[in-house]
Design a protein around this motif. Structure first.
Motif, mmCIF file in Angstrom:
data_model
loop_
_atom_site.group_PDB
_atom_site.id
_atom_site.type_symbol
_atom_site.label_atom_id
_atom_site.label_comp_id
_atom_site.label_asym_id
_atom_site.label_seq_id
_atom_site.Cartn_x
_atom_site.Cartn_y
_atom_site.Cartn_z
ATOM 1 N N LEU A 216 0.804 -1.214 0.000
ATOM 2 C CA LEU A 216 0.000 0.000 0.000
ATOM 3 C C LEU A 216 0.843 1.272 0.000
ATOM 4 O O LEU A 216 0.357 2.334 -0.339
ATOM 5 C CB LEU A 216 -0.938 -0.010 1.217
ATOM 6 C CG LEU A 216 -2.054 -1.028 1.027
ATOM 7 C CD1 LEU A 216 -2.436 -1.676 2.328
ATOM 8 C CD2 LEU A 216 -3.260 -0.372 0.397
ATOM 9 N N ARG A 217 2.114 1.129 0.349
ATOM 10 C CA ARG A 217 2.964 2.312 0.282
ATOM 11 C C ARG A 217 3.214 2.690 -1.160
ATOM 12 O O ARG A 217 3.243 3.857 -1.540
ATOM 13 C CB ARG A 217 4.312 2.030 0.970
ATOM 14 C CG ARG A 217 4.202 1.937 2.473
ATOM 15 C CD ARG A 217 5.511 1.526 3.079
ATOM 16 N NE ARG A 217 5.847 0.161 2.725
ATOM 17 C CZ ARG A 217 6.958 -0.453 3.121
ATOM 18 N NH1 ARG A 217 7.829 0.180 3.852
ATOM 19 N NH2 ARG A 217 7.191 -1.694 2.785
ATOM 20 N N LEU A 255 -5.677 -3.901 6.283
ATOM 21 C CA LEU A 255 -4.568 -3.792 5.324
ATOM 22 C C LEU A 255 -3.720 -2.563 5.645
ATOM 23 O O LEU A 255 -2.493 -2.629 5.665
ATOM 24 C CB LEU A 255 -5.108 -3.649 3.909
ATOM 25 C CG LEU A 255 -5.379 -4.897 3.095
ATOM 26 C CD1 LEU A 255 -5.777 -4.492 1.689
ATOM 27 C CD2 LEU A 255 -4.145 -5.787 3.027
ATOM 28 N N ALA A 258 -1.519 -2.918 8.591
ATOM 29 C CA ALA A 258 -0.429 -3.888 8.485
ATOM 30 C C ALA A 258 0.805 -3.318 7.803
ATOM 31 O O ALA A 258 1.815 -3.990 7.707
ATOM 32 C CB ALA A 258 -0.907 -5.120 7.727
ATOM 33 N N ILE A 259 0.722 -2.091 7.313
ATOM 34 C CA ILE A 259 1.885 -1.515 6.638
ATOM 35 C C ILE A 259 3.042 -1.426 7.621
ATOM 36 O O ILE A 259 2.889 -0.848 8.697
ATOM 37 C CB ILE A 259 1.561 -0.116 6.090
ATOM 38 C CG1 ILE A 259 0.440 -0.204 5.075
ATOM 39 C CG2 ILE A 259 2.791 0.527 5.496
ATOM 40 C CD1 ILE A 259 -0.037 1.136 4.586
ATOM 41 N N PRO A 260 4.196 -2.004 7.281
ATOM 42 C CA PRO A 260 5.304 -1.942 8.231
ATOM 43 C C PRO A 260 5.806 -0.519 8.382
ATOM 44 O O PRO A 260 5.729 0.281 7.459
ATOM 45 C CB PRO A 260 6.369 -2.835 7.593
ATOM 46 C CG PRO A 260 6.030 -2.892 6.153
ATOM 47 C CD PRO A 260 4.547 -2.734 6.065
ATOM 48 N N GLY A 261 6.323 -0.221 9.571
ATOM 49 C CA GLY A 261 6.908 1.090 9.803
ATOM 50 C C GLY A 261 5.944 2.056 10.448
ATOM 51 O O GLY A 261 6.295 3.176 10.777
ATOM 52 N N LYS A 262 4.676 1.627 10.657
ATOM 53 C CA LYS A 262 3.695 2.514 11.282
ATOM 54 C C LYS A 262 4.116 2.888 12.698
ATOM 55 O O LYS A 262 3.940 4.007 13.122
ATOM 56 C CB LYS A 262 2.333 1.809 11.340
ATOM 57 C CG LYS A 262 1.603 1.880 10.041
ATOM 58 C CD LYS A 262 0.324 2.656 10.228
ATOM 59 C CE LYS A 262 -0.142 3.213 8.922
ATOM 60 N NZ LYS A 262 -1.541 3.566 8.911
ATOM 61 N N THR B 198 -0.287 -8.232 5.399
ATOM 62 C CA THR B 198 -1.019 -8.609 6.606
ATOM 63 C C THR B 198 -0.328 -9.775 7.311
ATOM 64 O O THR B 198 -0.172 -9.777 8.525
ATOM 65 C CB THR B 198 -2.462 -9.012 6.270
ATOM 66 O OG1 THR B 198 -2.450 -9.764 5.073
ATOM 67 C CG2 THR B 198 -3.335 -7.807 6.087
ATOM 68 N N ALA B 201 2.914 -8.619 8.926
ATOM 69 C CA ALA B 201 2.713 -7.977 10.230
ATOM 70 C C ALA B 201 2.562 -9.029 11.322
ATOM 71 O O ALA B 201 3.133 -8.896 12.406
ATOM 72 C CB ALA B 201 1.489 -7.066 10.173
ATOM 73 N N GLY B 226 10.652 -0.158 6.533
ATOM 74 C CA GLY B 226 9.427 -0.246 7.318
ATOM 75 C C GLY B 226 9.541 -1.351 8.348
ATOM 76 O O GLY B 226 9.188 -1.192 9.520
ATOM 77 N N ALA B 229 11.906 -0.417 11.143
ATOM 78 C CA ALA B 229 11.285 0.469 12.120
ATOM 79 C C ALA B 229 10.430 -0.321 13.101
ATOM 80 O O ALA B 229 10.319 0.032 14.268
ATOM 81 C CB ALA B 229 10.437 1.507 11.403
ATOM 82 N N ASP B 230 9.830 -1.418 12.629
ATOM 83 C CA ASP B 230 8.956 -2.200 13.487
ATOM 84 C C ASP B 230 9.716 -3.084 14.466
ATOM 85 O O ASP B 230 9.261 -3.317 15.577
ATOM 86 C CB ASP B 230 8.058 -3.106 12.633
ATOM 87 C CG ASP B 230 6.836 -2.357 12.145
ATOM 88 O OD1 ASP B 230 6.658 -1.212 12.575
ATOM 89 O OD2 ASP B 230 6.088 -2.923 11.339
#
Lengths: 267, 303
Positions: A216-217, A255, A258-262, B198, B201, B226, B229-230
Motif C-alpha cells: 500500500l505504500r 490492510l 499492516a503496513i510496516p513502519g507505522k 497482513t 505484520a 518499514g 522500524a517495526d
C-alpha cells in the motif's frame, strides 16, 4: 463514465479444487465473485489485496489470458470476452502486461532485442528496419542502451530486467497496461526508479494503468483510484486519498494497519 | 560462578573484521571487514540492497558458505554463557553441527524452497529435537504440538505436507523449526519478503514476542526500512560488502549520517504520500564507481 477506457462488468471466475483422499472430492473456489471495475483513460487504477484475493486472476481475465465464466470486458466498444482469436489478437496490441517476476517472464534463450521486438513482428508493424529502430528507441527510453539488444536476460540485474519487460509492453504503444506487481520483486532502491519510470511513460504516452499490488505504500504513490479485493469480491473502491484517509471496510483498515513502519511513524 | 559472570558480560555474538572473497579471486572482497555485535534479547537488523553482502555475512556465521567462497579474514565469536567465547570460524565441522539448530538457528527467505516437500511438517520440526535433545515418541509429539501452537498453527496440522499450507503458515513452520531447541541466537534472512503485508505484520509480531519470551538475540536481514522500524533495536547498513553505518534504530532512522543511508531512506515510499518518490542517489560516490554494474555484483554474490 464517458472517459472509461476499460470496463469490466460482473466478472465471475471459479476454479475447481480437488480435495479429500486422492483428490476424489472437489470444491469450487470463487476467484472472482461478481467483480466490476472501470479504468479511466490516462489514470492508474490500483487493485490491492492479499494473495488469494483474486487480483492476479482479475488481471489475467481482463486480458483474456484466462477464459471467464461469465461477465463482460468492454474495451473500445468491444466485448473482449466474445471476440474470435484473430480479432482478440488485434485488440491485444492495445492491451499489454508487465509481469511480476522479471526473472521468470523473459525467455532466457532470446536476446533482449528479439524479446522487445517480438510484438512488432507478430503485429507486422513496419519493415524490419523500422522495427529495429523502434526497439532501440524504446530501450533507450527505459534507460538501457543499444548494445543491450544483443544480450540475454541473465546478463541483467532485476531492475534492468524489469525495464526490459516494460520496453516489451510499451513498444507497441498500447492504450492500457496491466502491471501485475511490477516492483514487488525489486529492492527498495530500484523500486522507486521503476515507479518513476512508469509514471513518466504514462504522461508521455497517455497510458492507462491497471496496477496490481499488495504494497500500500507503493500504491499511495502511483495510483489515482483504488479497488480493494478480498476473497474474490471487491470490498471497497474509490479515490486513493479517500480510501487512505477514511477506509470504510474492516478489511481495508486491516490492510492499512499492516503496513510496516507505522510504529515508528506514530512513536 | 565468577566465570559465568564474565561470560555474561561479553555479548552473545561478535563478528570481527569479517571478510569473504571468491576462492578464485581472493583479492575481490564480497564482504569487507564487517564488524558488529548482538546482545541477548536484542534485534540487530542488517539492511542493504541485493548484492551488498548481507546474506553472505549471515551464512558465514552459521558456517554455511558455499565452497566457492572463502572466509579470508575475521572472527565470529559466539558466547553461549557456558563454555566461554568460541570462534565459530575455527570450529571443526562436528562441533559446529552441535551448535547449528541447537544454539544458533536460521529462518530462510523462501518457505517454499527451504522446506522438504516429501516430509510432513511435524517430522521436519521434530528432526532437530531428536538430534540435539534426543526426544522421541510421545514426548516428541507433545513438543511438536506445543511448538505449532506457539506459532499459531493448529497442532493437528503436524501431519500436513508443506504444499498443503499457505505461504504464511509455511513461514510459521520455519519459525517453529528454528525455535524448537530454544536457540540463543536466531538468524532471519528476509523472513517476510515473500509474504503479504497482513501476514508479514503477524510474523513480525510473532518473532518479536518469541524473542522477548525466550530472550533470544536476533539477526534480522531485510531491505525494507518499514520492517526495520517495526522490529529493530540496532541497525547495520551495508553497501557493496562494507558497513557504511551502524547504530541504534533511532540514530540510524531519524538521524542518518552516511549519504547512502540517507539516499536509501529517501527512496522508501511513505504511507501518507507526502514526499515525492526519489530514485536512489549515488551522487556521493566518486564518479568512477557510480556505474559499477549491479548485475555483476549480484551474480558473483549468488555463487
Amino acid at each position: 463514465m464517458t472517459s472509461a477506457i476499460l470496463v469490466a462488468n460482473h466478472l465471475i471466475k471459479t476454479y475447481t479444487q480437488r480435495t479429500g483422499k486422492f483428490g476424489f472430492g472437489s470444491t469450487l473456489v470463487k476467484a472472482l465473485d461478481d467483480v466490476s471495475i472501470s479504468l479511466t483513460a490516462g489514470k492508474t487504477l490500483a487493485v490491492v489485496g492479499e494473495s488469494g484475493s483474486g487480483k492476479s486472476t482479475l488481471a489475467r481475465c481482463l486480458l483474456q489470458l484466462q477464459p471467464l465464466d461469465s461477465g463482460e470486458v468492454l474495451f473500445a466498444g468491444q466485448d473482449l470476452a466474445k471476440l474470435e482469436a484473430a480479432a482478440l489478437r488485434l485488440a491485444r496490441k492495445n492491451l499489454q502486461m508487465i509481469f511480476q517476476d522479471p526473472f521468470a517472464s523473459l525467455n532466457p534463450r532470446m536476446r533482449v532485442g528479439e524479446i522487445v521486438g517480438e510484438g512488432l513482428l507478430i503485429h507486422s508493424l513496419g519493415t524490419s528496419v523500422e522495427q529495429q529502430r523502434k526497439v532501440v528507441a524504446m530501450l533507450k527510453r527505459v534507460g538501457l542502451s543499444e548494445a543491450d539488444m544483443q544480450k540475454y536476460p541473465h546478463e541483467f540485474s532485476g531492475g534492468q530486467r524489469q525495464r526490459v519487460g516494460i520496453a516489451r509492453a510499451l513498444v507497441l504503444q498500447p492504450k492500457v497496461v496491466v502491471c501485475d506487481e511490477p516492483v514487488s520483486a525489486l529492492d527498495v532502491s530500484i523500486q522507486a526508479q521503476i515507479l518513476l519510470l512508469l509514471k513518466e511513460l504514462q504522461a508521455e504516452m497517455a497510458l492507462s494503468y491497471l496496477f496490481i499490488s499488495h504494497d500500500l505504500r507503493v500504491v499511495r504513490h502511483i495510483a489515482d483510484d483504488i479497488v480493494v479485493m478480498h476473497q474474490g469480491k471487491v470490498v471497497e473502491q474509490g479515490s486513493v486519498v479517500d480510501i487512505y484517509q477514511q477506509p470504510q471496510h474492516e478489511y481495508t483498515r486491516n490492510l492499512l494497519a499492516a503496513i510496516p513502519g507505522k510504529k515508528a511513524v506514530n512513536a | 560462578m565468577s566465570s559465568t559472570e564474565i561470560n555474561q558480560a561479553s555479548p552473545l555474538l561478535q563478528v570481527q573484521q569479517l571478510s569473504i572473497a571468491p576462492k578464485k579471486t581472493p583479492t575481490r572482497l564480497l564482504v569487507n571487514q564487517v564488524s558488529f555485535s548482538i546482545a541477548r534479547g536484542k534485534t540487530t537488523c542488517v539492511v542493504g540492497e541485493s548484492g551488498s553482502g548481507k546474506s553472505l555475512t549471515a551464512l558465514s556465521i552459521m558456517g554455511l558458505l558455499s565452497k566457492q567462497l572463502v572466509l579470508s579474514a575475521g572472527k565470529v565469536l559466539f558466547n553461549d554463557g557456558l563454555s566461554g567465547e568460541q570462534d565459530l570460524t575455527q570450529l571443526a565441522a562436528e562441533d559446529l553441527r552441535k551448535i547449528r539448530g541447537a544454539k544458533i538457528a536460521m529462518i530462510f527467505q523462501e518457505p517454499m524452497t527451504s522446506l522438504n516437500p516429501v516430509l510432513t511438517v511435524g517430522y521436519q520440526i521434530g528432526e532437530s529435537l531428536t538430534t540435539h535433545l534426543g526426544l522421541r515418541g510421545e514426548q516428541l509429539a507433545a513438543k511438536i504440538a506445543s511448538l505449532l501452537d506457539m506459532v499459531g498453527i493448529p497442532a493437528s496440522r503436524a501431519n500436513s505436507y508443506p504444499d498443503e499450507l499457505s505461504g504464511g503458515q509455511r513461514q510459521r513452520v520455519m519459525i517453529a523449526m528454528s525455535i524448537a531447541c530454544e536457540p540463543l541466537l536466531l538468524i532471519a534472512d528476509e523472513p517476510t519478503t515473500a509474504l503479504d503485508v497482513t501476514v508479514q505484520a503477524q510474523i513480525l509480531k510473532l518473532l518479536d514476542e518469541l524473542k522477548t519470551r525466550m530472550n533470544m538475540g536476533m539477526l534480522f536481514i531485510t531491505h525494507d526500512f518499514g520492517v526495520v522500524a517495526d522490529i529493530a533495536d540496532d541497525v547495520v547498513v551495508m553497501f557493496r560488502g562494507e558497513i557504511v553505518e551502524s547504530g541504534t534504530k533511532q540514530q540510524v532512522l531519524n538521524h542518518p549520517q552516511h549519504p547512502y543511508t540517507k539516499a536509501l531512506l529517501a527512496c522508501v515510499p511513505d504511507v501518507e504520500g507526502k514526499n515525492a518518490l526519489k530514485p536512489i542517489d549515488y551522487a556521493w560516490l566518486p564518479e568512477n564507481q557510480r556505474s559499477q554494474s549491479q548485475a555483476n555484483i549480484m551474480s558473483e554474490a549468488r555463487l
